[in-house]
Design a protein around this motif. Structure first.
Motif, PDB file in Angstrom:
ATOM      1  N   VAL A 174       0.836  -1.209   0.000  1.00 46.28           N
ATOM      2  CA  VAL A 174       0.000   0.000   0.000  1.00 46.28           C
ATOM      3  C   VAL A 174       0.867   1.253   0.000  1.00 46.28           C
ATOM      4  CG1 VAL A 174      -1.748   1.268   1.299  1.00 46.28           C
ATOM      5  CG2 VAL A 174      -1.880  -1.212   1.155  1.00 46.28           C
ATOM      6  N   ILE A 175       1.944   1.229   0.773  1.00 49.27           N
ATOM      7  CA  ILE A 175       2.815   2.414   0.862  1.00 49.27           C
ATOM      8  C   ILE A 175       3.506   2.678  -0.472  1.00 49.27           C
ATOM      9  CG2 ILE A 175       4.900   3.306   1.965  1.00 49.27           C
ATOM     10  CD1 ILE A 175       4.015   1.770   4.496  1.00 49.27           C
ATOM     11  N   LEU A 176       4.053   1.651  -1.073  1.00 49.29           N
ATOM     12  CA  LEU A 176       4.736   1.834  -2.359  1.00 49.29           C
ATOM     13  C   LEU A 176       3.752   2.228  -3.459  1.00 49.29           C
ATOM     14  CD1 LEU A 176       7.242  -1.171  -2.268  1.00 49.29           C
ATOM     15  CD2 LEU A 176       7.737   1.235  -1.886  1.00 49.29           C
ATOM     16  N   GLY A 177       2.561   1.634  -3.422  1.00 46.03           N
ATOM     17  CA  GLY A 177       1.556   1.986  -4.427  1.00 46.03           C
ATOM     18  C   GLY A 177       1.058   3.411  -4.281  1.00 46.03           C
ATOM     19  N   TRP A 178       0.769   3.812  -3.049  1.00 47.02           N
ATOM     20  CA  TRP A 178       0.319   5.185  -2.822  1.00 47.02           C
ATOM     21  C   TRP A 178       1.413   6.196  -3.127  1.00 47.02           C
ATOM     22  CZ3 TRP A 178      -3.147   5.699   2.179  1.00 47.02           C
ATOM     23  CH2 TRP A 178      -4.314   4.948   1.982  1.00 47.02           C
ATOM     24  N   MET A 179       2.655   5.842  -2.882  1.00 46.85           N
ATOM     25  CA  MET A 179       3.754   6.740  -3.196  1.00 46.85           C
ATOM     26  C   MET A 179       3.840   6.992  -4.707  1.00 46.85           C
ATOM     27  SD  MET A 179       6.358   8.523  -2.158  1.00 46.85           S
ATOM     28  CE  MET A 179       6.531   7.947  -0.483  1.00 46.85           C
ATOM     29  N   THR A 180       3.682   5.944  -5.484  1.00 41.88           N
ATOM     30  CA  THR A 180       3.738   6.092  -6.944  1.00 41.88           C
ATOM     31  C   THR A 180       2.556   6.900  -7.461  1.00 41.88           C
ATOM     32  OG1 THR A 180       4.842   3.932  -7.047  1.00 41.88           O
ATOM     33  CG2 THR A 180       3.945   4.816  -9.097  1.00 41.88           C
ATOM     34  N   VAL A 181       1.358   6.579  -6.980  1.00 42.01           N
ATOM     35  CA  VAL A 181       0.162   7.297  -7.441  1.00 42.01           C
ATOM     36  C   VAL A 181       0.199   8.752  -6.984  1.00 42.01           C
ATOM     37  CG1 VAL A 181      -2.355   7.380  -7.286  1.00 42.01           C
ATOM     38  CG2 VAL A 181      -1.189   5.180  -7.517  1.00 42.01           C
ATOM     39  N   ALA A 182       0.660   9.010  -5.775  1.00 43.17           N
ATOM     40  CA  ALA A 182       0.732  10.386  -5.270  1.00 43.17           C
ATOM     41  C   ALA A 182       1.736  11.213  -6.058  1.00 43.17           C
ATOM     42  CB  ALA A 182       1.106  10.380  -3.793  1.00 43.17           C
ATOM     43  N   SER A 183       2.849  10.614  -6.439  1.00 39.86           N
ATOM     44  CA  SER A 183       3.837  11.339  -7.241  1.00 39.86           C
ATOM     45  C   SER A 183       3.300  11.648  -8.627  1.00 39.86           C
ATOM     46  CB  SER A 183       5.123  10.520  -7.333  1.00 39.86           C
ATOM     47  OG  SER A 183       5.652  10.261  -6.053  1.00 39.86           O
ATOM     48  N   LEU A 184       2.589  10.709  -9.223  1.00 40.92           N
ATOM     49  CA  LEU A 184       1.967  10.971 -10.532  1.00 40.92           C
ATOM     50  C   LEU A 184       0.922  12.086 -10.430  1.00 40.92           C
ATOM     51  CD1 LEU A 184       1.489   7.317 -11.863  1.00 40.92           C
ATOM     52  CD2 LEU A 184       3.001   9.061 -12.826  1.00 40.92           C
ATOM     53  N   PHE A 185       0.137  12.056  -9.358  1.00 37.27           N
ATOM     54  CA  PHE A 185      -0.883  13.085  -9.155  1.00 37.27           C
ATOM     55  C   PHE A 185      -0.251  14.474  -8.999  1.00 37.27           C
ATOM     56  CE2 PHE A 185      -3.030  15.519  -5.724  1.00 37.27           C
ATOM     57  CZ  PHE A 185      -4.167  15.922  -6.422  1.00 37.27           C
ATOM     58  N   LEU A 186       0.789  14.566  -8.178  1.00 35.17           N
ATOM     59  CA  LEU A 186       1.441  15.852  -7.967  1.00 35.17           C
ATOM     60  C   LEU A 186       2.177  16.319  -9.225  1.00 35.17           C
ATOM     61  CD1 LEU A 186       1.909  17.984  -5.783  1.00 35.17           C
ATOM     62  CD2 LEU A 186       3.978  16.758  -5.120  1.00 35.17           C
ATOM     63  N   TYR A 187       2.703  15.395  -9.974  1.00 33.73           N
ATOM     64  CA  TYR A 187       3.396  15.734 -11.220  1.00 33.73           C
ATOM     65  C   TYR A 187       2.443  16.367 -12.237  1.00 33.73           C
ATOM     66  CZ  TYR A 187       5.412  14.743 -15.833  1.00 33.73           C
ATOM     67  OH  TYR A 187       5.842  14.826 -17.141  1.00 33.73           O
ATOM     68  N   PHE A 188       1.272  15.765 -12.409  1.00 34.96           N
ATOM     69  CA  PHE A 188       0.300  16.305 -13.361  1.00 34.96           C
ATOM     70  C   PHE A 188      -0.293  17.624 -12.872  1.00 34.96           C
ATOM     71  CE2 PHE A 188       0.090  11.826 -14.886  1.00 34.96           C
ATOM     72  CZ  PHE A 188       0.366  12.076 -16.225  1.00 34.96           C
ATOM     73  N   VAL A 189      -0.563  17.725 -11.566  1.00 38.10           N
ATOM     74  CA  VAL A 189      -1.150  18.961 -11.038  1.00 38.10           C
ATOM     75  C   VAL A 189      -0.191  20.130 -11.186  1.00 38.10           C
ATOM     76  CG1 VAL A 189      -1.870  20.089  -8.902  1.00 38.10           C
ATOM     77  CG2 VAL A 189      -2.754  17.828  -9.453  1.00 38.10           C
ATOM     78  N   PHE A 190       1.073  19.912 -10.840  1.00 31.60           N
ATOM     79  CA  PHE A 190       2.043  21.014 -10.917  1.00 31.60           C
ATOM     80  C   PHE A 190       2.287  21.439 -12.361  1.00 31.60           C
ATOM     81  CE2 PHE A 190       6.169  23.027 -10.964  1.00 31.60           C
ATOM     82  CZ  PHE A 190       6.158  23.807  -9.819  1.00 31.60           C
ATOM     83  N   ASN A 191       2.421  20.501 -13.274  1.00 28.12           N
ATOM     84  CA  ASN A 191       2.668  20.862 -14.669  1.00 28.12           C
ATOM     85  C   ASN A 191       1.446  21.501 -15.326  1.00 28.12           C
ATOM     86  OD1 ASN A 191       5.388  20.042 -14.908  1.00 28.12           O
ATOM     87  ND2 ASN A 191       4.760  17.909 -15.106  1.00 28.12           N
ATOM     88  N   MET A 192       0.241  21.126 -14.880  1.00 25.95           N
ATOM     89  CA  MET A 192      -0.955  21.786 -15.405  1.00 25.95           C
ATOM     90  C   MET A 192      -1.053  23.216 -14.892  1.00 25.95           C
ATOM     91  SD  MET A 192      -3.767  18.701 -15.232  1.00 25.95           S
ATOM     92  CE  MET A 192      -5.098  19.825 -15.648  1.00 25.95           C
ATOM     93  N   LEU A 193      -0.660  23.445 -13.635  1.00 24.88           N
ATOM     94  CA  LEU A 193      -0.688  24.808 -13.105  1.00 24.88           C
ATOM     95  C   LEU A 193       0.385  25.682 -13.744  1.00 24.88           C
ATOM     96  CD1 LEU A 193      -1.240  24.085  -9.295  1.00 24.88           C
ATOM     97  CD2 LEU A 193      -2.917  24.967 -10.928  1.00 24.88           C
ATOM     98  N   ALA A 194       1.560  25.105 -13.993  1.00 28.87           N
ATOM     99  CA  ALA A 194       2.649  25.886 -14.583  1.00 28.87           C
ATOM    100  C   ALA A 194       2.490  26.069 -16.093  1.00 28.87           C
ATOM    101  CB  ALA A 194       3.994  25.222 -14.277  1.00 28.87           C
ATOM    102  N   GLY A 195       1.678  25.225 -16.719  1.00 28.58           N
ATOM    103  CA  GLY A 195       1.486  25.352 -18.167  1.00 28.58           C
ATOM    104  C   GLY A 195       2.689  24.819 -18.944  1.00 28.58           C
ATOM    105  N   ARG A 196       2.970  25.486 -20.039  1.00 29.31           N
ATOM    106  CA  ARG A 196       4.082  25.051 -20.875  1.00 29.31           C
ATOM    107  C   ARG A 196       5.445  25.337 -20.246  1.00 29.31           C
ATOM    108  NH1 ARG A 196       2.155  27.214 -26.894  1.00 29.31           N
ATOM    109  NH2 ARG A 196       0.220  25.972 -26.990  1.00 29.31           N
TER     110      ARG A 196
END
Length: 245
Positions: A136-158
């Motif tokens: 659960v910890i390793l899975g949540w770590m991977t999913v959380a990093s993907l979530f934060l990666y997409f959120v930050f790049n969408m906020l920053a744009g290009r």
């Protein structure tokens, strides 16, 4: 027609007293003896049947002294060959212990060795509490990093330059306060007021460290500091629920 008479000579049978007939004997052949040929190759001394010459012609065993096989002292350690810098991991860990003075220069070189160790330590603390949460910890770590990666790049744009490898490294290193909270929860009454207060402080600690590192290391994130901190707080709140419940 008249019958014909055939003169058959009488047959004599010797019962024992006749003349012995001697049969000629075959000459006995000598046993086969292979001829041993001398070996002319000096490198194959074991094929020669001359014990004295073979023992005297053996070369002495090679000596392993000196630098014939290279100096092992000059080689780098195994951890450095694998790309694991223990000194840098120690510096990053000690730097995250102070949430108000986080040095982002230490986290410019991203790695996954420290985050993996923190995840294993978090899972071991949960295992001591009777909870098997390694997957659960390793899975949540991977999913959380993907979530934060997409959120930050969408906020920053290009202009966003946050890569997934750096995001995994930052989220994993900021798990250090959660590991401390999980270890402290072993000595605290479960689901009490002290547990909830420690969980809230740990989430704030992790959120501040992770959001400040993301904004400094990834450009064009100053105007979205609140949204980045909110996404980080959601991530570490999920991990704190694993400790509480």
């Amino acid at each position: 027609m008249g019958s014909r008479e055939f003169n058959v000579p009488p047959m004599e049978f010797h019962t024992g007293g006749g003349i012995p007939v001697s049969q000629p004997r075959r000459p006995s052949n000598p046993p086969f003896q292979p001829q041993m040929r001398p070996v002319n190759n000096p490198n194959l001394q074991f094929m020669s049947f001359d014990v004295g010459s073979a023992s005297s012609s053996f070369a002495p065993p090679p000596s392993y002294r000196g630098n014939s096989f290279g100096a092992f002292e000059d080689e780098p350690p195994l951890l450095e060959e694998l790309g694991i810098n223990t000194r840098l991991i120690t510096k990053k860990t000690l730097n995250l212990l102070n949430p108000f003075r986080v040095n982002p220069n230490l986290h410019e070189n991203a790695d996954l060795s420290g985050p993996f160790l923190f995840c294993i330590a978090f899972g071991l603390c949960q295992l001591l509490a009777g909870k098997l949460h390694f997957g659960v910890i390793l899975g949540w770590m991977t999913v959380a990093s993907l979530f934060l990666y997409f959120v930050f790049n969408m906020l920053a744009g290009r202009n966003g330059n946050l890569d997934l490898y750096r995001c995994l490294s930052l989220v994993g290193y900021c798990m250090l306060p959660m590991v401390i909270f999980s270890a402290s929860a072993l000595f605290i009454p479960p689901q009490g007021l002290v547990m909830f207060v420690m969980a809230a402080l740990t989430v704030l600690w992790c959120t501040r460290a992770c959001s400040s590192l993301l904004i400094v290391l990834a450009s064009h994130g100053d105007e979205h500091r609140g949204l980045v901190a909110y996404a980080c707080s959601l991530i570490y709140m999920l991990f704190s629920l694993l400790v509480i419940f």
